[in-house]
Every structure is written in structure tokens, then in C-alpha cells.
Design a protein around this motif. Structure first.
Motif, PDB file in Angstrom:
ATOM      1  N   SER A  14       1.040  -1.124   0.010  1.00 52.03           N
ATOM      2  CA  SER A  14      -0.182  -0.027  -0.134  1.00 52.03           C
ATOM      3  C   SER A  14       0.726   1.205  -0.008  1.00 52.03           C
ATOM      4  O   SER A  14       1.984   1.302   0.795  1.00 52.03           O
ATOM      5  CB  SER A  14      -0.744   0.056   1.279  1.00 52.03           C
ATOM      6  N   ASP A  15       0.566   2.088  -0.897  1.00 52.58           N
ATOM      7  CA  ASP A  15       1.152   3.452  -0.801  1.00 52.58           C
ATOM      8  C   ASP A  15       0.160   4.457  -1.180  1.00 52.58           C
ATOM      9  O   ASP A  15      -0.892   4.242  -1.590  1.00 52.58           O
ATOM     10  CB  ASP A  15       2.512   3.486  -1.255  1.00 52.58           C
ATOM     11  N   LEU A  23      -3.810  -0.263  -2.985  1.00 48.17           N
ATOM     12  CA  LEU A  23      -3.014  -1.396  -3.165  1.00 48.17           C
ATOM     13  C   LEU A  23      -2.302  -1.561  -4.657  1.00 48.17           C
ATOM     14  O   LEU A  23      -2.925  -1.221  -5.575  1.00 48.17           O
ATOM     15  CB  LEU A  23      -3.879  -2.390  -2.863  1.00 48.17           C
ATOM     16  N   TYR A  24      -1.141  -1.995  -4.473  1.00 47.08           N
ATOM     17  CA  TYR A  24      -0.389  -2.045  -5.869  1.00 47.08           C
ATOM     18  C   TYR A  24       0.451  -3.736  -5.781  1.00 47.08           C
ATOM     19  O   TYR A  24       0.428  -4.241  -4.595  1.00 47.08           O
ATOM     20  CB  TYR A  24       0.872  -1.111  -5.970  1.00 47.08           C
ATOM     21  N   PHE A  25       0.648  -3.886  -7.134  1.00 50.43           N
ATOM     22  CA  PHE A  25       1.189  -5.487  -7.114  1.00 50.43           C
ATOM     23  C   PHE A  25       2.207  -5.496  -8.120  1.00 50.43           C
ATOM     24  O   PHE A  25       2.033  -4.600  -9.133  1.00 50.43           O
ATOM     25  CB  PHE A  25       0.031  -6.377  -7.575  1.00 50.43           C
ATOM     26  N   ARG A  26       3.284  -6.289  -7.921  1.00 50.57           N
ATOM     27  CA  ARG A  26       4.216  -6.381  -8.919  1.00 50.57           C
ATOM     28  C   ARG A  26       4.874  -8.217  -8.890  1.00 50.57           C
ATOM     29  O   ARG A  26       4.562  -8.673  -7.658  1.00 50.57           O
ATOM     30  CB  ARG A  26       5.525  -5.710  -8.665  1.00 50.57           C
ATOM     31  N   GLU A  36       4.445  -2.074 -12.293  1.00 53.39           N
ATOM     32  CA  GLU A  36       3.531  -2.035 -11.021  1.00 53.39           C
ATOM     33  C   GLU A  36       1.978  -2.110 -11.569  1.00 53.39           C
ATOM     34  O   GLU A  36       1.768  -1.497 -12.746  1.00 53.39           O
ATOM     35  CB  GLU A  36       3.945  -0.916 -10.304  1.00 53.39           C
ATOM     36  N   ARG A  37       1.208  -2.564 -10.905  1.00 53.64           N
ATOM     37  CA  ARG A  37      -0.049  -2.678 -11.340  1.00 53.64           C
ATOM     38  C   ARG A  37      -0.763  -2.149  -9.998  1.00 53.64           C
ATOM     39  O   ARG A  37      -0.872  -2.633  -8.911  1.00 53.64           O
ATOM     40  CB  ARG A  37      -0.827  -3.927 -11.600  1.00 53.64           C
ATOM     41  N   ARG A  38      -1.791  -1.071 -10.171  1.00 52.15           N
ATOM     42  CA  ARG A  38      -2.681  -0.549  -9.102  1.00 52.15           C
ATOM     43  C   ARG A  38      -3.736  -1.391  -9.174  1.00 52.15           C
ATOM     44  O   ARG A  38      -4.610  -1.742 -10.006  1.00 52.15           O
ATOM     45  CB  ARG A  38      -3.109   0.865  -9.339  1.00 52.15           C
ATOM     46  N   LEU A  39      -3.971  -2.229  -7.721  1.00 47.62           N
ATOM     47  CA  LEU A  39      -5.084  -3.069  -7.631  1.00 47.62           C
ATOM     48  C   LEU A  39      -6.449  -2.261  -7.003  1.00 47.62           C
ATOM     49  O   LEU A  39      -7.551  -2.817  -7.676  1.00 47.62           O
ATOM     50  CB  LEU A  39      -4.865  -4.117  -6.439  1.00 47.62           C
ATOM     51  N   SER A  46      -6.847   1.807   1.428  1.00 43.68           N
ATOM     52  CA  SER A  46      -6.780   0.416   1.351  1.00 43.68           C
ATOM     53  C   SER A  46      -5.115   0.441   1.712  1.00 43.68           C
ATOM     54  O   SER A  46      -4.214   0.875   1.387  1.00 43.68           O
ATOM     55  CB  SER A  46      -6.868  -0.272   0.015  1.00 43.68           C
ATOM     56  N   ARG A  47      -5.174  -0.674   2.764  1.00 40.77           N
ATOM     57  CA  ARG A  47      -3.827  -0.631   3.645  1.00 40.77           C
ATOM     58  C   ARG A  47      -3.559  -2.097   3.898  1.00 40.77           C
ATOM     59  O   ARG A  47      -4.432  -2.964   4.067  1.00 40.77           O
ATOM     60  CB  ARG A  47      -3.699   0.151   4.660  1.00 40.77           C
TER      61      ARG A  47
END
Length: 134
Positions: A14-15, A23-26, A36-39, A46-47
Motif C-alpha cells: 500500500s502507498d 494497493l499495488y502489485f508486482r 507495477e499494477r494498481r489493484l 486500502s492498507r
């Protein structure tokens, strides 16, 4: 963070680079990081996400979401190659959940657990989900 067969890893975090926390994903596949993908893109924050995956690459990621209606635990399911989905609330509106934890079964089922502080009597919330097809 979680690992997959073949050395692939997945991370979710989370940032607040766009304002409120999202939330982000890699993933790191064959030694190369994916973009990076923003979820999430939700009102509120969201944290504190966590992530697990089965051997086929099906990921489950619960986290805490806080908006004007209160705090809830959401989860998302997606494959590590296609990190998209809609957050699904798993806590009732009357709950006041602590941060969730996650366990993955070898067959791909996920188990989400959280403490609920809505009452003075301690309680635990629990949600299980069947495997998704990767």
C-alpha cells in the motif's frame, strides 16, 4: 510477499502516491520485475495487504479498507500474470476488524482470519475461498 514454483515472487503493498493509500502489485518472473499494477481505486484508504498463491499462480490478497462507512476486510483473487479484480468485502458492516492474516492450502483454497473488536467480547472472523482457475 509470496513465492511460486520456478522462483517467481509476488508482492503487494500500500502507498499513497496518488493521495489516499491504495494497493499495488508486482511480480518477478524469470529474474525480471513486471510493471507495477494498481489493484484498488476506492474511496477511503486500502492498507496492510498480504498475499498468498497456489502452485498454479492463483493469488489471494486480503487487506483492510477504511472509508466513511467504517473499516472492513476486503479480498481479491487473480493470477500473477493478470493482476486484476474487484475487492470483495468479507466482513459484515457491524464489524470492527483488525488486520487480516492469510493462509493458503496446497490445493489453492485460501483462509482469511481477523480479530473483530466490535464488541467487548473477543471474536474472530473467518472466510474461506475455493481455488480459482489460473
Amino acid at each position: 510477499m509470496c513465492g511460486l514454483p520456478g522462483g517467481t515472487i509476488c508482492v503487494v503493498w500500500s502507498d499513497s502516491r496518488h493521495g489516499l493509500q491504495e494497493l499495488y502489485f508486482r511480480s518477478r518472473i524469470g529474474g525480471v520485475w513486471t510493471p507495477e499494477r494498481r489493484l484498488t481505486d476506492l474511496p477511503g484508504t486500502s492498507r496492510e495487504p498480504c498475499i498468498g498463491a497456489d502452485a498454479r499462480g492463483a493469488c489471494t490478497s486480503p487487506g483492510s479498507h477504511n472509508d466513511a462507512s467504517g473499516v472492513q476486510v476486503d479480498f481479491m483473487s487473480f493470477t500473477y500474470l493478470s493482476p486484476f479484480g474487484d475487492p470483495i468485502p468479507v466482513t459484515p458492516a457491524s464489524s470492527f476488524p483488525d488486520l487480516p492474516t492469510l493462509a493458503m492450502a496446497p490445493g489453492g483454497s485460501s483462509y482469511i482470519l481477523w480479530a473483530d473488536r466490535a464488541t467487548t467480547r473477543p471474536a474472530c472472523g473467518f472466510r474461506t475461498s475455493l481455488p480459482i482457475r489460473a
